[in-house]
Motif scaffolding. Structure first.
Motif, PDB file in Angstrom:
ATOM      1  N   LEU A  85       0.794  -1.223   0.164  1.00 25.64           N
ATOM      2  CA  LEU A  85      -0.016   0.163  -0.002  1.00 25.64           C
ATOM      3  C   LEU A  85       0.905   1.315   0.079  1.00 25.64           C
ATOM      4  N   ASP A  86       0.340   2.318  -0.538  1.00 24.44           N
ATOM      5  CA  ASP A  86       0.807   3.472  -0.601  1.00 24.44           C
ATOM      6  C   ASP A  86       0.580   4.132   0.663  1.00 24.44           C
ATOM      7  N   LEU A  87       1.331   4.476   1.773  1.00 26.95           N
ATOM      8  CA  LEU A  87       0.519   4.819   3.096  1.00 26.95           C
ATOM      9  C   LEU A  87       0.468   6.247   3.106  1.00 26.95           C
ATOM     10  N   ASP A  88       1.129   7.043   2.252  1.00 31.45           N
ATOM     11  CA  ASP A  88       0.808   8.402   2.015  1.00 31.45           C
ATOM     12  C   ASP A  88      -0.733   8.667   1.629  1.00 31.45           C
ATOM     13  N   VAL A  89      -1.203   7.786   0.590  1.00 34.26           N
ATOM     14  CA  VAL A  89      -2.470   7.896   0.006  1.00 34.26           C
ATOM     15  C   VAL A  89      -3.570   7.487   0.924  1.00 34.26           C
ATOM     16  N   VAL A  90      -2.965   6.368   1.816  1.00 38.44           N
ATOM     17  CA  VAL A  90      -3.957   5.977   3.268  1.00 38.44           C
ATOM     18  C   VAL A  90      -4.028   7.223   4.023  1.00 38.44           C
ATOM     19  N   ALA A  91      -3.060   7.644   4.334  1.00 35.87           N
ATOM     20  CA  ALA A  91      -3.163   9.088   5.338  1.00 35.87           C
ATOM     21  C   ALA A  91      -3.755  10.085   4.539  1.00 35.87           C
ATOM     22  N   ALA A 139      -5.872  -2.535  10.646  1.00 32.82           N
ATOM     23  CA  ALA A 139      -4.565  -2.116  10.142  1.00 32.82           C
ATOM     24  C   ALA A 139      -4.418  -0.954   9.428  1.00 32.82           C
ATOM     25  N   LEU A 140      -5.700  -0.299   8.555  1.00 33.27           N
ATOM     26  CA  LEU A 140      -5.731   0.854   8.197  1.00 33.27           C
ATOM     27  C   LEU A 140      -5.938   1.977   9.003  1.00 33.27           C
ATOM     28  N   ALA A 141      -6.753   1.883  10.002  1.00 34.11           N
ATOM     29  CA  ALA A 141      -7.007   2.700  11.058  1.00 34.11           C
ATOM     30  C   ALA A 141      -5.651   3.101  11.859  1.00 34.11           C
ATOM     31  N   THR A 142      -4.868   2.036  11.826  1.00 38.36           N
ATOM     32  CA  THR A 142      -3.666   2.211  12.899  1.00 38.36           C
ATOM     33  C   THR A 142      -2.784   2.883  11.974  1.00 38.36           C
ATOM     34  N   ALA A 143      -2.721   2.717  10.706  1.00 38.43           N
ATOM     35  CA  ALA A 143      -1.769   3.312   9.880  1.00 38.43           C
ATOM     36  C   ALA A 143      -2.105   4.827   9.937  1.00 38.43           C
ATOM     37  N   ALA A 144      -3.494   5.199   9.952  1.00 34.94           N
ATOM     38  CA  ALA A 144      -3.833   6.603  10.135  1.00 34.94           C
ATOM     39  C   ALA A 144      -3.201   7.180  11.556  1.00 34.94           C
ATOM     40  N   ARG A 145      -3.509   6.324  12.395  1.00 37.98           N
ATOM     41  CA  ARG A 145      -2.785   6.790  13.894  1.00 37.98           C
ATOM     42  C   ARG A 145      -1.401   7.091  13.756  1.00 37.98           C
ATOM     43  N   ASN A 146      -0.731   6.325  13.098  1.00 35.90           N
ATOM     44  CA  ASN A 146       0.732   6.557  13.297  1.00 35.90           C
ATOM     45  C   ASN A 146       1.155   7.501  12.267  1.00 35.90           C
ATOM     46  N   LEU A 147       0.535   7.914  11.448  1.00 33.76           N
ATOM     47  CA  LEU A 147       0.954   8.642  10.244  1.00 33.76           C
ATOM     48  C   LEU A 147       0.464  10.057  10.543  1.00 33.76           C
ATOM     49  N   GLY A 166     -12.152   8.592  34.678  1.00 37.84           N
ATOM     50  CA  GLY A 166     -13.307   7.830  34.643  1.00 37.84           C
ATOM     51  C   GLY A 166     -14.099   7.279  33.418  1.00 37.84           C
ATOM     52  N   CYS A 167     -13.674   8.008  32.248  1.00 36.54           N
ATOM     53  CA  CYS A 167     -14.161   7.938  31.003  1.00 36.54           C
ATOM     54  C   CYS A 167     -13.474   6.749  30.138  1.00 36.54           C
ATOM     55  N   HIS A 168     -14.199   5.786  29.824  1.00 35.58           N
ATOM     56  CA  HIS A 168     -13.524   4.756  29.210  1.00 35.58           C
ATOM     57  C   HIS A 168     -14.409   4.193  28.086  1.00 35.58           C
ATOM     58  N   ALA A 169     -15.275   5.316  27.448  1.00 34.46           N
ATOM     59  CA  ALA A 169     -15.757   5.258  26.096  1.00 34.46           C
ATOM     60  C   ALA A 169     -14.739   5.276  25.039  1.00 34.46           C
ATOM     61  N   ARG A 170     -15.204   4.681  23.817  1.00 35.93           N
ATOM     62  CA  ARG A 170     -14.199   4.573  22.849  1.00 35.93           C
ATOM     63  C   ARG A 170     -14.156   6.396  22.108  1.00 35.93           C
ATOM     64  N   PRO A 171     -12.927   6.681  22.024  1.00 35.68           N
ATOM     65  CA  PRO A 171     -12.750   7.971  21.857  1.00 35.68           C
ATOM     66  C   PRO A 171     -12.991   8.632  20.319  1.00 35.68           C
ATOM     67  N   GLN A 172     -13.510   9.780  20.174  1.00 30.43           N
ATOM     68  CA  GLN A 172     -13.758  10.183  19.023  1.00 30.43           C
ATOM     69  C   GLN A 172     -12.454  10.815  18.526  1.00 30.43           C
ATOM     70  N   LEU A 173     -11.994  10.675  17.073  1.00 32.45           N
ATOM     71  CA  LEU A 173     -10.726  11.062  16.701  1.00 32.45           C
ATOM     72  C   LEU A 173     -10.633  12.274  15.798  1.00 32.45           C
ATOM     73  N   GLU A 174      -9.822  13.176  15.753  1.00 33.27           N
ATOM     74  CA  GLU A 174      -9.808  14.340  15.076  1.00 33.27           C
ATOM     75  C   GLU A 174      -8.290  14.745  14.696  1.00 33.27           C
ATOM     76  N   ILE A 175      -8.142  15.570  13.612  1.00 34.13           N
ATOM     77  CA  ILE A 175      -6.817  15.922  13.431  1.00 34.13           C
ATOM     78  C   ILE A 175      -6.642  17.126  13.998  1.00 34.13           C
ATOM     79  N   HIS A 176      -5.327  16.828  14.754  1.00 34.51           N
ATOM     80  CA  HIS A 176      -4.868  18.224  15.633  1.00 34.51           C
ATOM     81  C   HIS A 176      -4.120  19.082  14.792  1.00 34.51           C
ATOM     82  N   GLU A 177      -4.631  20.539  15.121  1.00 34.27           N
ATOM     83  CA  GLU A 177      -4.206  21.474  14.214  1.00 34.27           C
ATOM     84  C   GLU A 177      -3.022  22.072  14.798  1.00 34.27           C
ATOM     85  N   ALA A 178      -2.088  23.065  14.063  1.00 32.87           N
ATOM     86  CA  ALA A 178      -0.928  23.562  14.860  1.00 32.87           C
ATOM     87  C   ALA A 178      -1.507  24.423  15.766  1.00 32.87           C
TER      88      ALA A 178
END
Length: 370
Positions: free
Chosen positions: A121-127, A159-167, A180-192
């Protein structure tokens, strides 16, 4: 290991211990803001929501859990994969600079853990695809993987989601990361953030020594996951001092950093699971006896909460939270004197009052397996 120079100053195990505890804010609680402590400590391990709160309770005078929750809710602090590719709380305005420096390690960890599933896979394309999806709306890890799998149906969603997490710098939206919050987290792109800047390896070495020194390149590599740090330590050596321990190991340090007298008192402390102090040295003998290592580090990757007496790990502990009662159980790994037991009891009472003020409190200190 670097060959110790003739100019290296000897340092005893106890002096090395006290210097480390001073940098970690564990010889006395500091009247610092939680944000200042986070900056000094270069983030806090946050595999679970509670450890950052416990880390600050052990280190700061007057800290209240609501203070850290507010920092998360205001996104002054963000929770994301960083050091060692594990979740940390990081000041938001330093997150991108730190992630940028750690990116080679993040890619290396991704290749080691998911490389076979992502081969070809082209991981840049996945990201880029993940970035487009997350700019549209926040998604959980599972939702992101499912959305990416629609574009690559033959690939594993996790694996695809993990690629996004690490890239990509993916931040967990609150309440994820709050006590005390153990719900599944919502993810967003952190901006500068406004203060984000390019962080170089040399600058990271200096900040690591400020919070974790005296230390060796091997220690810092374990702390952050980067490799080949020896060249940076040597490059900075004119600005550093060298200390040699009783085993002949050479440690680097900042000239003006605190190195208290070896007989300085170290009060009892209760540190939470995965505390960075236990994860940041290749040689932990400065505060942990080898015979106790397996009682703290389990085979499945858990680093248990630890009870400290006289600057060393003397036991493990657990917080048991019932409907009306909150109890701390300490399992001592070695005999404790009555004064030490009393001091640990006071420390446990302080912790329970901070995290469960409305409940009845119980404290038990027993003998564990050495």
């Amino acid at each position: 290991m670097t060959r110790p120079l003739a100019s290296a100053t000897p340092i005893t195990p106890r002096a090395l211990n006290r210097a480390t505890l001073a940098r970690q804010l564990l010889l006395a609680r500091h009247r610092w803001s939680p944000l200042k402590a986070l900056r000094h400590l270069m983030g806090l391990q946050a595999q679970a929501p509670e450890p950052p709160y416990l880390a600050l309770l052990a280190r700061l005078e007057g800290f209240e859990p609501a203070q850290l929750t507010r920092l998360l809710e205001r996104t002054t602090v963000v929770r994301m994969a960083a050091l060692r590719s594990t979740l940390h709380l990081i000041p938001a305005d330093e997150a991108l600079s730190l992630r940028g420096l750690l990116q080679p390690m993040m890619k290396r960890v991704l290749q080691a853990s998911r490389g076979r599933l992502l081969d070809g896979l082209d991981l840049d394309v996945v990201a880029a695809a993940a970035q487009r999806l997350l700019r549209s709306q926040p998604l959980t890890h599972g939702q992101l993987g499912t959305a990416l799998q629609r574009l690559w149906p033959e690939r594993d969603a996790d694996a695809l989601a993990t690629a996004a997490r690490n890239l990509l710098p993916l931040a967990h939206l609150p309440p994820a990361g709050c006590w005390g919050c153990h719900a599944r987290p919502q993810l967003e792109i952190h901006e500068a953030g406004a203060a984000d800047h390019t962080l170089g390896v040399d600058a990271l070495v200096l900040r690591y020594l400020q919070a974790f020194g005296p230390a060796r390149p091997q220690d810092m590599a374990l702390w952050c996951g980067l490799t080949q740090l020896g060249a940076s330590f040597e490059r900075l050596s004119p600005r550093l001092i060298r200390l040699v321990d009783e085993a002949g190991q050479e440690h680097f340090d900042l000239p003006r950093a605190p190195r208290p007298a070896p007989d300085t008192a170290a009060p009892p402390r209760l540190l939470g699971p995965w505390d960075a102090l236990l994860l940041s040295y290749a040689d932990r003998r400065r505060f942990l006896r080898e015979v106790h290592r397996r009682s703290v580090f389990t085979n499945n990757g858990i680093v248990r909460p630890t009870a400290w007496v006289d600057g060393r790990v003397a036991g493990t502990w657990a917080l048991l939270d019932g409907d009306k009662t909150a109890r701390i159980e300490v399992s001592a790994l070695e005999p404790l004197s009555q004064p030490d037991r009393s001091a640990l009891t006071l420390e446990a009472q302080r912790l329970l009052h901070a995290v469960h003020p409305q409940k009845r409190h119980e404290i038990r200190i027993g003998r564990g397996d050495a």
